[in-house]
Design an enzyme around this catalytic site. Structure first.
Site, PDB file in Angstrom:
ATOM      1  N   TRP A  10       5.517 -21.321  -1.083  1.00  0.00           N
ATOM      2  CA  TRP A  10       4.854 -20.246  -1.469  1.00  0.00           C
ATOM      3  C   TRP A  10       4.386 -20.124  -2.829  1.00  0.00           C
ATOM      4  O   TRP A  10       3.889 -18.981  -3.370  1.00  0.00           O
ATOM      5  CB  TRP A  10       5.651 -18.899  -1.106  1.00  0.00           C
ATOM      6  CG  TRP A  10       6.981 -19.003  -1.416  1.00  0.00           C
ATOM      7  CD1 TRP A  10       8.073 -19.596  -0.769  1.00  0.00           C
ATOM      8  CD2 TRP A  10       7.704 -18.759  -2.909  1.00  0.00           C
ATOM      9  NE1 TRP A  10       9.210 -19.401  -1.370  1.00  0.00           N
ATOM     10  CE2 TRP A  10       9.234 -19.064  -2.467  1.00  0.00           C
ATOM     11  CE3 TRP A  10       7.215 -18.387  -3.955  1.00  0.00           C
ATOM     12  CZ2 TRP A  10       9.997 -18.828  -3.511  1.00  0.00           C
ATOM     13  CZ3 TRP A  10       7.930 -18.090  -5.080  1.00  0.00           C
ATOM     14  CH2 TRP A  10       9.512 -18.625  -4.951  1.00  0.00           C
ATOM     15  N   GLU A  30       6.280 -21.018   7.490  1.00  0.00           N
ATOM     16  CA  GLU A  30       7.164 -21.909   6.541  1.00  0.00           C
ATOM     17  C   GLU A  30       7.204 -23.306   6.708  1.00  0.00           C
ATOM     18  O   GLU A  30       8.209 -23.903   6.371  1.00  0.00           O
ATOM     19  CB  GLU A  30       8.413 -21.019   6.218  1.00  0.00           C
ATOM     20  CG  GLU A  30       8.297 -19.765   5.684  1.00  0.00           C
ATOM     21  CD  GLU A  30       9.422 -18.929   5.400  1.00  0.00           C
ATOM     22  OE1 GLU A  30      10.490 -18.944   6.081  1.00  0.00           O
ATOM     23  OE2 GLU A  30       9.487 -18.658   4.226  1.00  0.00           O
ATOM     24  N   LYS A  31       6.415 -23.962   7.500  1.00  0.00           N
ATOM     25  CA  LYS A  31       6.500 -25.095   7.948  1.00  0.00           C
ATOM     26  C   LYS A  31       6.477 -26.291   6.935  1.00  0.00           C
ATOM     27  O   LYS A  31       6.916 -27.381   6.986  1.00  0.00           O
ATOM     28  CB  LYS A  31       5.715 -25.736   9.058  1.00  0.00           C
ATOM     29  CG  LYS A  31       4.134 -25.353   8.721  1.00  0.00           C
ATOM     30  CD  LYS A  31       3.471 -25.634  10.106  1.00  0.00           C
ATOM     31  CE  LYS A  31       1.840 -25.305   9.863  1.00  0.00           C
ATOM     32  NZ  LYS A  31       1.811 -23.594   9.742  1.00  0.00           N
ATOM     33  N   PHE A  32       6.019 -25.911   5.794  1.00  0.00           N
ATOM     34  CA  PHE A  32       5.877 -26.897   4.572  1.00  0.00           C
ATOM     35  C   PHE A  32       7.326 -26.484   3.690  1.00  0.00           C
ATOM     36  O   PHE A  32       6.886 -27.049   2.412  1.00  0.00           O
ATOM     37  CB  PHE A  32       4.614 -26.864   4.092  1.00  0.00           C
ATOM     38  CG  PHE A  32       3.381 -27.138   4.822  1.00  0.00           C
ATOM     39  CD1 PHE A  32       3.599 -28.646   5.621  1.00  0.00           C
ATOM     40  CD2 PHE A  32       2.249 -26.502   5.187  1.00  0.00           C
ATOM     41  CE1 PHE A  32       2.599 -28.966   6.434  1.00  0.00           C
ATOM     42  CE2 PHE A  32       1.451 -26.669   6.009  1.00  0.00           C
ATOM     43  CZ  PHE A  32       1.552 -28.073   6.580  1.00  0.00           C
ATOM     44  N   GLU A  84      16.998 -10.001   1.999  1.00  0.00           N
ATOM     45  CA  GLU A  84      16.323  -9.620   0.842  1.00  0.00           C
ATOM     46  C   GLU A  84      15.604  -8.380   0.829  1.00  0.00           C
ATOM     47  O   GLU A  84      14.313  -8.167   0.809  1.00  0.00           O
ATOM     48  CB  GLU A  84      15.174 -10.700   0.706  1.00  0.00           C
ATOM     49  CG  GLU A  84      16.089 -12.108   0.287  1.00  0.00           C
ATOM     50  CD  GLU A  84      15.119 -13.333   0.065  1.00  0.00           C
ATOM     51  OE1 GLU A  84      13.910 -12.996   0.252  1.00  0.00           O
ATOM     52  OE2 GLU A  84      15.394 -14.090  -0.525  1.00  0.00           O
ATOM     53  N   GLU A 114      20.936 -18.698  -0.650  1.00  0.00           N
ATOM     54  CA  GLU A 114      19.823 -19.424  -0.148  1.00  0.00           C
ATOM     55  C   GLU A 114      19.403 -19.931  -1.893  1.00  0.00           C
ATOM     56  O   GLU A 114      19.225 -19.363  -2.580  1.00  0.00           O
ATOM     57  CB  GLU A 114      18.262 -18.511   0.151  1.00  0.00           C
ATOM     58  CG  GLU A 114      18.507 -18.149   1.476  1.00  0.00           C
ATOM     59  CD  GLU A 114      17.450 -17.346   1.765  1.00  0.00           C
ATOM     60  OE1 GLU A 114      16.254 -17.592   1.036  1.00  0.00           O
ATOM     61  OE2 GLU A 114      17.490 -16.170   2.506  1.00  0.00           O
TER      62      GLU A 114
HETATM   63  C1  GAL Z   1      13.448 -16.390   1.073  1.00  0.00           C
HETATM   64  C2  GAL Z   1      13.578 -15.733   2.343  1.00  0.00           C
HETATM   65  C3  GAL Z   1      13.612 -16.826   3.456  1.00  0.00           C
HETATM   66  C4  GAL Z   1      12.535 -17.999   3.186  1.00  0.00           C
HETATM   67  C5  GAL Z   1      12.641 -18.382   1.807  1.00  0.00           C
HETATM   68  C6  GAL Z   1      11.775 -19.329   1.400  1.00  0.00           C
HETATM   69  O1  GAL Z   1      12.986 -15.546   0.101  1.00  0.00           O
HETATM   70  O2  GAL Z   1      15.118 -14.960   2.416  1.00  0.00           O
HETATM   71  O3  GAL Z   1      13.705 -16.185   4.839  1.00  0.00           O
HETATM   72  O4  GAL Z   1      11.507 -17.166   3.516  1.00  0.00           O
HETATM   73  O5  GAL Z   1      12.538 -17.423   0.934  1.00  0.00           O
HETATM   74  O6  GAL Z   1      11.693 -19.734   0.275  1.00  0.00           O
END
Ligand code: GAL
Length: 699
Positions: free
Chosen positions: A323, A363-365, A156, A315
């Site tokens: 987040w 990012e555990k949640f 990204e 993804e």
């Molecule tokens: C994306 C990123 C991933 C992860 C994901 C979480 O933007 O490429 O590594 O962080 O977000 O939603």
């Protein structure tokens, strides 16, 4: 329809299904369970090594590839392909020990520190060298490994930081400017430095647009946005070229974030030309009740930057992200609907972040294919079911999405419009793009996006939702398009400035006056919260098929459009003076009461509409309905939340995807008998799409 070639992930016959796999976070005993469960879920490819630089090169020039060797061998032994990353999004701590200057600096002059990810000054020679070195090692070691199907460069680009304002970047910016403008005189002219005494007499005085007491030079800021895109793209190209040279035959990609809310700093028209295979990441805005529209828009934009070719969703999420302010769980079935909607719009698979939920770190949640709850979970059951469904769709590979219309989009215009001191903070280019896209989605039109200077002749209908910056070349292109028989719809505050953010000579909208057959004498933004009413002139424009509203939904509901005699707008109006255009709607109230609001100009064999106000959803629906009729497009009568998209194969086979976002079953009429691929049932006449479900009919 032509079928341009595009490279598939090497050796991947089925659709891509899998996710980011971070085995380095787990003891190796867990890997065996991972590959077993991947088999159960129908996983065909995983992305590995994205954040692994510190593990692969624990000190400068010291490499530890053993774990990655074992991992790739294990994947290969289980028939799982690897999307192998260059880990250049997170340089290790030792790198910054030697090169703290490679940490980016904000506009305010603060330097970021190590301890997160993506802290990169893209103009740093030290970063460029170190990134090239690890990329070269990976290419040499794994370029002929049988598991490797795809190179995933970086991660990204452009987020979370894109611009850098350090001294190295400033010097790079000056070199870039010298190349773009040639001489200081040219730069002074392009930047309009006669204004506020900003004239330059020495290149060294030229700086990036750092913090200034009040509004900075807009052309300088716009050039800096272009420079940032180019600097980052150059780093991608450096890695790509190394990979092509040292590991030929393996396609190279990087994951875009085309959703306009997710990455704002890259011009993906330029990036789409540089990757072998376009890939995208998309995350729902969880609190948006109709998030499927944002998803569709991102997918259409991705396909468009891929030149209409198939692309790959690299993804998205199985459930909640971690987040957003409130990370809502996906509803039952939403995971599959999201995946299949991307596939409908051209993706050759559905990949997720991530395979196994992390126990630690930021990012555990975040949801995963294999959640903390393990296999005794709804998400896991849905993941397994989706793997089976995608397995039934392998034959759709290489088929191309059929589109009805185009929306014009230009990242440069967006960058320019969002600079400070515009006539109103309430008129936002992205908001208008979202709103017009939603109007076409509601009308069941499948749209491509197009650059305003692109060849448009194949589209009966073209909509420009926000084209503040319009080059003369784009203006000529649109004129030619309409004169040649196209139907163009232009939304307010378009055609105003050239590529230097300089107002086109003469009255607004300089670049589009001729094609629209009007001038705009003055902008008339509205006070916050104030609305205006537009009323149809002389009983209103009538559609050929019209007996009142043209769009009753198949479920008996009436789509937003009402009878079209009155429209509503807020935030923005204009004083429009027709010069050849006919007036369809006038302002009934507001500052321009009694004046033209929506016009249509007959030009050559086509028509150009102008919408001078920020219309609400019902108003946009009405304009789309009128313009579609002019363009000869028949809008299908379908339930509002039934998303229908068609992919066509080179051999003439067609695949009709129907994704039902509503809570009740929907009936989709069929024009020919066929086979429903997910159930294997023969279908004719119509197919019922269950509430929240998807059907794919081959005919
Ligand atoms: C994306 C990123 C991933 C992860 C994901 C979480 O933007 O490429 O590594 O962080 O977000 O939603």
């Amino acid at each position: 329809m032509d079928h341009p070639r595009y490279p598939r992930p090497l050796g991947l016959a089925p659709l891509a299904y899998g996710g980011d796999y971070n085995p380095e976070q787990w003891p190796e005993e867990v890997w065996a369970e991972d590959v077993r469960l991947m088999g159960e879920a129908g996983v065909t490819m995983v992305s590995v090594g994205i954040f692994s630089w510190a593990l692969l090169e624990p000190e400068r020039g010291v490499y530890e590839f053993g774990w990655l060797d074992r991992l790739l061998d294990l994947l290969h032994a289980h028939g799982i392909r690897a999307d192998l990353a260059t880990p250049t999004v997170v340089p290790p701590a030792w790198f910054y020990r030697d090169h703290p200057e490679a940490l980016p600096v904000t506009r305010e002059g603060h330097r970021y520190s190590f301890g997160s990810r993506g802290a990169i000054c893209h103009s740093s020679p030290a970063y460029q060298q170190a990134a090239a070195a690890i990329t070269e090692q990976l290419a040499r070691r794994y370029g002929s490994h049988p598991a490797v199907a795809l190179w995933h460069v970086h991660n990204e680009y452009g987020v979370p930081v894109s611009d850098c304002y350090c001294e190295e970047s400033a010097a790079h910016f000056r070199r870039w400017l010298a190349e773009r403008h040639g001489t200081l005189e040219e730069l002074n002219s392009a930047w309009g430095t006669a204004f506020w005494g900003q004239r330059y007499t020495c290149w060294d005085d030229v700086q990036p647009p750092r913090l200034t007491p009040t509004a900075g030079n807009p052309a300088q800021q716009l050039d800096h946005a272009r420079f940032t895109n180019d600097a980052i793209l150059a780093n991608f190209k450096r890695e790509r070229d190394l990979l092509h040279r040292l590991a030929p035959g393996i396609p190279v990609t990087t994951n875009f974030m085309t959703a306009l809310s997710q990455c704002q700093s890259l011009d993906y028209w330029a990036w789409g030309r540089e990757v072998d295979l376009v890939a995208n990441d998309h995350y729902l805005v969880a609190e948006d009740p109709r998030s499927q529209i944002n998803l569709a828009m991102a997918a259409d934009l991705t396909r468009s930057v891929a030149g209409g070719r198939p692309w790959l969703l690299l993804e998205h999420s199985t459930g909640a992200v971690n987040w957003q302010p409130r990370n809502l769980a996906k509803r039952p079935g939403e995971l599959a609907r999201n995946s299949l909607a991307h596939v409908a719009r051209g993706s050759e698979g559905a990949m997720f972040f991530q395979w196994r939920a992390s126990r630690y770190g930021a990012e555990k949640f975040h949801s995963a294919m294999l959640p903390h709850a393990g296999t005794a979970s709804r998400i896991w059951r849905e993941v397994v079911a989706l793997g089976a469904e995608l397995g039934k769709l392998a034959e759709i590979r290489d088929s191309l999405v059929r589109s009805d219309a185009a929306l014009l989009w230009d990242w440069e215009s967006w960058w320019a419009q969002r600079l400070e001191w515009r006539p109103s903070v309430d008129l936002d280019a992205r908001e208008r793009a979202d709103a017009w896209y939603a109007a076409t989605w509601d009308a069941h039109l499948t749209v491509d996006f197009a650059h305003p200077e692109a060849e448009l002749g194949r589209y009966p209908l073209v909509v420009a939702p926000a084209l503040y910056l319009t080059t003369e070349a784009a203006g000529r292109n649109l004129h030619q398009y309409v004169a040649g028989g196209g139907t163009l719809v232009v939304s307010c505050f378009s055609g105003i400035v050239d590529e230097h953010d300089t107002v086109h000579p003469g009255p607004h909208p300089g670049a589009l006056r001729d094609v629209l057959g009007l001038t705009v004498e003055e902008f008339a933004p509205l006070p916050a919260g104030r609305g205006v009413t537009l009323e149809a002139v002389g009983g209103g424009p009538v559609l050929a098929a019209e007996g009142g509203s043209a769009l009753p939904g198949g479920d008996g509901s009436v789509l937003p459009g009402g009878d079209g005699s009155v429209l509503h707008a807020d935030a923005w109006t204009e004083f429009v003076v027709p010069d050849g255009a006919e007036v369809l709607y006038r302002y009934a109230d507001g500052p321009a009461a009694g004046q033209p609001a929506v016009t249509r100009h007959a030009l050559g064999a086509g028509h150009a509409y102008y919408v001078s106000a920020r219309l609400d959803a019902a108003g946009l629906a009405r304009i789309v309905e009128l313009a579609a009729a002019d363009a000869g497009l028949t809008l299908p009568r379908l339930p509002r939340d039934l998303e229908v998209v068609e992919r066509a194969a080179a051999d003439g086979r067609r695949y009709l995807f129907a994704v039902n976002h509503a809570d009740s079953d929907a009936v989709l009429p069929l024009t020919a008998p066929g086979t429903e691929l997910l159930t294997g049932a023969a279908v004719s006449g119509s197919v019922t799409v269950p509430a929240g479900g998807t059907r794919v009919v081959r005919y």
